[in-house]
Design an enzyme around this catalytic site. Structure first.
Site, PDB file in Angstrom:
ATOM      1  N   SER A   1      49.120  38.217  47.337  1.00  0.00           N
ATOM      2  CA  SER A   1      47.795  37.609  47.463  1.00  0.00           C
ATOM      3  C   SER A   1      47.942  36.166  47.904  1.00  0.00           C
ATOM      4  CB  SER A   1      47.066  37.658  46.117  1.00  0.00           C
ATOM      5  OG  SER A   1      45.915  36.847  46.114  1.00  0.00           O
TER       6      SER A   1
ATOM      7  N   TYR B   1      46.533  36.947  36.954  1.00  0.00           N
ATOM      8  CA  TYR B   1      46.710  37.625  38.234  1.00  0.00           C
ATOM      9  C   TYR B   1      47.529  36.762  39.184  1.00  0.00           C
ATOM     10  CZ  TYR B   1      45.366  39.863  42.666  1.00  0.00           C
ATOM     11  OH  TYR B   1      45.378  40.478  43.894  1.00  0.00           O
TER      12      TYR B   1
END
Length: 246
Positions: free
Chosen positions: A139, A152
């Site tokens: 990400s 995350y």
């Protein structure tokens, strides 16, 4: 890396980026196996795809992963591409009473440790192929963390580090190691953090396929590329930009 006539595993392939990647790869003449936690989601996905096999499997559960690897070895001995796409994310701030330890534990386990386990178990099968690839989907927050996604972001940063070491370790083998780094993407997964403003998942899949074909081992999709340049010039400015503090 060739982009057709592969046998491809995509974890979390029933929706979002995983689904769009499965769709694109299946249209390119690959056989795609998608996994997910729920049969209903996989059945809905497969009804819209061709040349795709669904397998219910939760990457966070050891028994599911062992069963999956056994099935892949028996039924899909030509497996040569593994796309680790399944992920877990929770939106929270690092404040008292949010149970950050429990939330981060789930995220780290699913997004990082589970990837290590599956990759290691599949290495013997991948090593048998003429050409193979492992793709870890990280990400933009692997570059600089988002304050609303602390667990995350940490898990994706760990995945980024692991991917670099795995690529180095396997550099003299038949296995190529890729990392796909999307920005905010418009999926149900990202709905809670404004995903409707993000990049379409089909555009992410297209960028991935282009990166795979050209052996671009760290694929910065969309504005991730510009953000990475900003991070290299000023980590503090990148953090402020990502967290809307300029």
């Amino acid at each position: 890396m060739k982009t057709s006539n592969n046998t491809v595993l995509i974890t979390g392939g029933g929706a979002g980026i995983g689904f769009q990647t499965a769709k694109l790869l299946s249209e390119q003449g690959n056989h795609v196996i998608i996994t997910g936690r729920t049969a209903a989601t996989l059945e809905k996905a497969v009804a819209q795809l061709k040349n795709v096999t669904p397998i219910v499997s939760d990457v966070s559960k050891e028994e599911d992963v062992i069963a999956l690897v056994k099935k892949l070895n028996a039924a899909f001995p030509t497996l040569n591409v593994v796309i680790n796409n399944a992920a877990a994310a929770e939106v929270y701030r690092l404040e008292a009473g949010v149970n950050a330890f429990e939330k981060a534990s789930r995220e780290i386990h699913t997004n990082y440790l589970s990837v290590i386990r599956l990759n290691e178990l599949l290495l013997p099968l991948l090593e048998k192929q003429a050409e193979a690839a492992i793709v870890n989907v990280s990400s933009i927050v692997a570059i600089s963390p988002g304050a609303r996604l602390p667990g995350y972001a940490a898990s994706k940063a760990a995945l980024h580090s692991y991917t670099q070491v795995l690529r180095h370790t396997l550099s003299e083998t038949n296995i190529k190691v890729f990392e796909l780094m999307p920005p905010l993407v418009n999926t149900e997964f990202s709905k809670e953090i404004g995903g409707e403003n993000g990049m379409p998942p089909e555009a992410v899949a297209a960028a991935f396929l282009e990166g795979l074909a050209t052996d671009n081992y760290e694929i910065h999709v969309g504005n991730t590329a510009d953000f990475y340049k900003l991070f290299l010039s000023s980590p503090a400015e990148a953090f402020a930009t990502l967290n809307n503090r300029r």
